[in-house]
Design a protein around this motif. Sequence first.
Motif, PDB file in Angstrom:
ATOM      1  N   VAL A 100       0.855  -1.198   0.000  1.00 11.86           N
ATOM      2  CA  VAL A 100       0.000   0.000   0.000  1.00 11.86           C
ATOM      3  C   VAL A 100       0.886   1.242   0.000  1.00 11.86           C
ATOM      4  CG1 VAL A 100      -2.009  -1.012   1.176  1.00 11.86           C
ATOM      5  CG2 VAL A 100      -0.132  -0.101   2.539  1.00 11.86           C
ATOM      6  N   THR A 101       0.399   2.288  -0.629  1.00 11.26           N
ATOM      7  CA  THR A 101       1.105   3.568  -0.547  1.00 11.26           C
ATOM      8  C   THR A 101       0.544   4.338   0.643  1.00 11.26           C
ATOM      9  OG1 THR A 101       1.467   3.592  -2.927  1.00 11.26           O
ATOM     10  CG2 THR A 101       1.623   5.700  -1.775  1.00 11.26           C
ATOM     11  N   MET A 102       1.442   4.864   1.468  1.00 10.14           N
ATOM     12  CA  MET A 102       1.021   5.632   2.646  1.00 10.14           C
ATOM     13  C   MET A 102       1.733   6.978   2.612  1.00 10.14           C
ATOM     14  SD  MET A 102       1.204   2.699   5.618  1.00 10.14           S
ATOM     15  CE  MET A 102       0.422   3.742   6.874  1.00 10.14           C
ATOM     16  N   SER A 103       0.993   8.030   2.948  1.00  7.79           N
ATOM     17  CA  SER A 103       1.637   9.347   2.947  1.00  7.79           C
ATOM     18  C   SER A 103       1.136  10.174   4.116  1.00  7.79           C
ATOM     19  CB  SER A 103       1.356  10.076   1.636  1.00  7.79           C
ATOM     20  OG  SER A 103       0.096  10.716   1.713  1.00  7.79           O
ATOM     21  N   ALA A 104       1.908  11.187   4.458  1.00  8.24           N
ATOM     22  CA  ALA A 104       1.519  12.074   5.568  1.00  8.24           C
ATOM     23  C   ALA A 104       0.237  12.828   5.216  1.00  8.24           C
ATOM     24  CB  ALA A 104       2.647  13.050   5.857  1.00  8.24           C
ATOM     25  N   ALA A 105      -0.060  12.923   3.927  1.00 12.93           N
ATOM     26  CA  ALA A 105      -1.257  13.673   3.494  1.00 12.93           C
ATOM     27  C   ALA A 105      -2.537  12.954   3.896  1.00 12.93           C
ATOM     28  CB  ALA A 105      -1.212  13.870   1.981  1.00 12.93           C
ATOM     29  N   GLU A 106      -2.454  11.615   4.050  1.00  7.75           N
ATOM     30  CA  GLU A 106      -3.644  10.862   4.498  1.00  7.75           C
ATOM     31  C   GLU A 106      -3.306  10.258   5.862  1.00  7.75           C
ATOM     32  OE1 GLU A 106      -3.625   9.944  -0.099  1.00  7.75           O
ATOM     33  OE2 GLU A 106      -2.627   8.708   1.391  1.00  7.75           O
ATOM     34  N   PRO A 107      -3.848  10.807   6.930  1.00  8.22           N
ATOM     35  CA  PRO A 107      -3.406  10.363   8.264  1.00  8.22           C
ATOM     36  C   PRO A 107      -3.946   8.998   8.666  1.00  8.22           C
ATOM     37  CG  PRO A 107      -5.105  12.030   8.485  1.00  8.22           C
ATOM     38  CD  PRO A 107      -4.845  11.862   7.016  1.00  8.22           C
ATOM     39  N   ARG A 108      -4.072   8.087   7.711  1.00 11.89           N
ATOM     40  CA  ARG A 108      -4.505   6.744   8.116  1.00 11.89           C
ATOM     41  C   ARG A 108      -3.274   5.943   8.521  1.00 11.89           C
ATOM     42  NH1 ARG A 108      -5.828   6.445   2.396  1.00 11.89           N
ATOM     43  NH2 ARG A 108      -4.087   5.529   1.283  1.00 11.89           N
ATOM     44  N   GLN A 109      -3.505   4.993   9.427  1.00 14.62           N
ATOM     45  CA  GLN A 109      -2.414   4.190   9.956  1.00 14.62           C
ATOM     46  C   GLN A 109      -2.695   2.730   9.632  1.00 14.62           C
ATOM     47  OE1 GLN A 109      -2.018   5.187  14.155  1.00 14.62           O
ATOM     48  NE2 GLN A 109      -2.603   7.300  13.705  1.00 14.62           N
ATOM     49  N   LEU A 110      -1.611   1.962   9.513  1.00 16.22           N
ATOM     50  CA  LEU A 110      -1.762   0.544   9.166  1.00 16.22           C
ATOM     51  C   LEU A 110      -1.452  -0.305  10.397  1.00 16.22           C
ATOM     52  CD1 LEU A 110      -2.262  -1.660   7.015  1.00 16.22           C
ATOM     53  CD2 LEU A 110       0.197  -1.537   6.487  1.00 16.22           C
ATOM     54  N   TRP A 111      -2.436  -1.095  10.829  1.00 15.74           N
ATOM     55  CA  TRP A 111      -2.208  -2.060  11.906  1.00 15.74           C
ATOM     56  C   TRP A 111      -1.764  -3.381  11.280  1.00 15.74           C
ATOM     57  CZ3 TRP A 111      -0.665  -3.816  16.186  1.00 15.74           C
ATOM     58  CH2 TRP A 111      -1.071  -5.036  16.709  1.00 15.74           C
ATOM     59  N   ILE A 112      -0.542  -3.791  11.696  1.00 14.45           N
ATOM     60  CA  ILE A 112       0.041  -5.044  11.207  1.00 14.45           C
ATOM     61  C   ILE A 112       0.155  -5.975  12.407  1.00 14.45           C
ATOM     62  CG2 ILE A 112       1.989  -6.093  10.002  1.00 14.45           C
ATOM     63  CD1 ILE A 112       2.853  -3.194   9.208  1.00 14.45           C
ATOM     64  N   PRO A 113      -0.669  -7.020  12.492  1.00 16.24           N
ATOM     65  CA  PRO A 113      -0.607  -7.905  13.658  1.00 16.24           C
ATOM     66  C   PRO A 113       0.752  -8.614  13.719  1.00 16.24           C
ATOM     67  CG  PRO A 113      -2.503  -8.433  12.237  1.00 16.24           C
ATOM     68  CD  PRO A 113      -1.642  -7.469  11.487  1.00 16.24           C
ATOM     69  N   PRO A 114       1.101  -9.200  14.867  1.00 15.20           N
ATOM     70  CA  PRO A 114       2.356  -9.962  14.953  1.00 15.20           C
ATOM     71  C   PRO A 114       2.362 -11.087  13.904  1.00 15.20           C
ATOM     72  CG  PRO A 114       1.394  -9.652  17.140  1.00 15.20           C
ATOM     73  CD  PRO A 114       0.373  -9.161  16.149  1.00 15.20           C
ATOM     74  N   GLY A 115       3.560 -11.356  13.369  1.00 14.21           N
ATOM     75  CA  GLY A 115       3.689 -12.484  12.436  1.00 14.21           C
ATOM     76  C   GLY A 115       3.897 -12.086  10.991  1.00 14.21           C
ATOM     77  N   PHE A 116       4.073 -10.764  10.752  1.00 13.53           N
ATOM     78  CA  PHE A 116       4.309 -10.300   9.377  1.00 13.53           C
ATOM     79  C   PHE A 116       5.733  -9.764   9.256  1.00 13.53           C
ATOM     80  CE2 PHE A 116       0.142 -10.059   7.180  1.00 13.53           C
ATOM     81  CZ  PHE A 116      -0.703 -10.414   8.218  1.00 13.53           C
ATOM     82  N   ALA A 117       6.318  -9.929   8.062  1.00 11.73           N
ATOM     83  CA  ALA A 117       7.533  -9.182   7.737  1.00 11.73           C
ATOM     84  C   ALA A 117       7.080  -7.823   7.216  1.00 11.73           C
ATOM     85  CB  ALA A 117       8.349  -9.918   6.692  1.00 11.73           C
ATOM     86  N   HIS A 118       7.889  -6.812   7.475  1.00 12.04           N
ATOM     87  CA  HIS A 118       7.507  -5.432   7.109  1.00 12.04           C
ATOM     88  C   HIS A 118       8.672  -4.730   6.433  1.00 12.04           C
ATOM     89  CE1 HIS A 118       6.868  -1.034   8.279  1.00 12.04           C
ATOM     90  NE2 HIS A 118       5.958  -1.286   7.355  1.00 12.04           N
ATOM     91  N   GLY A 119       8.337  -3.941   5.424  1.00 15.53           N
ATOM     92  CA  GLY A 119       9.357  -3.116   4.779  1.00 15.53           C
ATOM     93  C   GLY A 119       8.693  -1.989   4.026  1.00 15.53           C
ATOM     94  N   PHE A 120       9.497  -0.996   3.640  1.00 18.76           N
ATOM     95  CA  PHE A 120       8.945   0.098   2.838  1.00 18.76           C
ATOM     96  C   PHE A 120      10.016   0.719   1.965  1.00 18.76           C
ATOM     97  CE2 PHE A 120      10.773   3.674   5.169  1.00 18.76           C
ATOM     98  CZ  PHE A 120      10.936   3.193   6.472  1.00 18.76           C
ATOM     99  N   LEU A 121       9.540   1.301   0.861  1.00 15.64           N
ATOM    100  CA  LEU A 121      10.400   2.027  -0.088  1.00 15.64           C
ATOM    101  C   LEU A 121       9.960   3.486  -0.045  1.00 15.64           C
ATOM    102  CD1 LEU A 121      12.379   2.094  -2.604  1.00 15.64           C
ATOM    103  CD2 LEU A 121      10.294   1.801  -3.990  1.00 15.64           C
TER     104      LEU A 121
END
Length: 182
Positions: A100-121
């Motif tokens: 997903v694309t996330m930006s400061a312009a949309e103040p939504r947050q992503l809840w990632i439960p335990p058990g996921f690998a996470h990364g971002f570009l």
Amino acid sequence: MGLPELPIAGLQWIEPTVYRDERGCFFESFNERVFAELVGMPVRFVQDNQSLSRRGVLRGLHFQQMRPQGKLVRVLRGEVFDVVVDLRAGSPSYGQHVSVTMSAAEPRQLWIPPGFAHGFLVLSDEAELLYKTTDYWDPADERAIRWNDPDLAIAWPTGTEPLLSAKDRSAPSFAQARPVTV
Ligand SMILES: Cc1cn([C@H]2C[C@H](O)[C@@H](COP(=O)(O)OP(=O)(O)O[C@H]3O[C@H](C)C(=O)[C@H](O)[C@H]3O)O2)c(=O)[nH]c1=O
């Protein structure tokens, strides 16, 4: 326009109410009671992480094996392409990812439960992320999966080689990852 799809069970958007007036805006960036109602269970966060990265930086894909961390991710500045990979033992979506694309312009947050690998570009000149975690960082328990693993086939929106840490440049393959018991 609705929120981007999160087609893996457990992932959830947390969207605070933004109060705007002539001065600017205000929103509760975290409210434990509201969060527990939205995710359907009490969640205790023990650590806040903050990272600042420049365009082209890719951090990840990281997870903890024995002390998996749930993460509540938000972008304070800039824009990122955020990716999570389901590593939960027994999950019907094991090995699947959501981006997903996330930006400061949309103040939504992503809840990632335990058990996921996470990364971002990072897609903007700079990006600053703040994310809360449900367990402490344990360097001995940290694991990584290489960002461009062919089995994951993540369509990172980057034409060039991203800027990676030495750890991420030499990260193991997805096939070498072990399911995470949560
Ligand atoms: C994660 C972490 C790191 N550190 C220290 C260890 C290093 O000296 C320095 C940078 O660590 P690292 O290069 O692992 O940082 P990232 O590449 O941003 O790692 C993060 O990347 C992805 C996106 C994540 O979701 C994880 O939270 C985390 O693994 O901070 C700490 O002191 N505490 C911590 O919780």
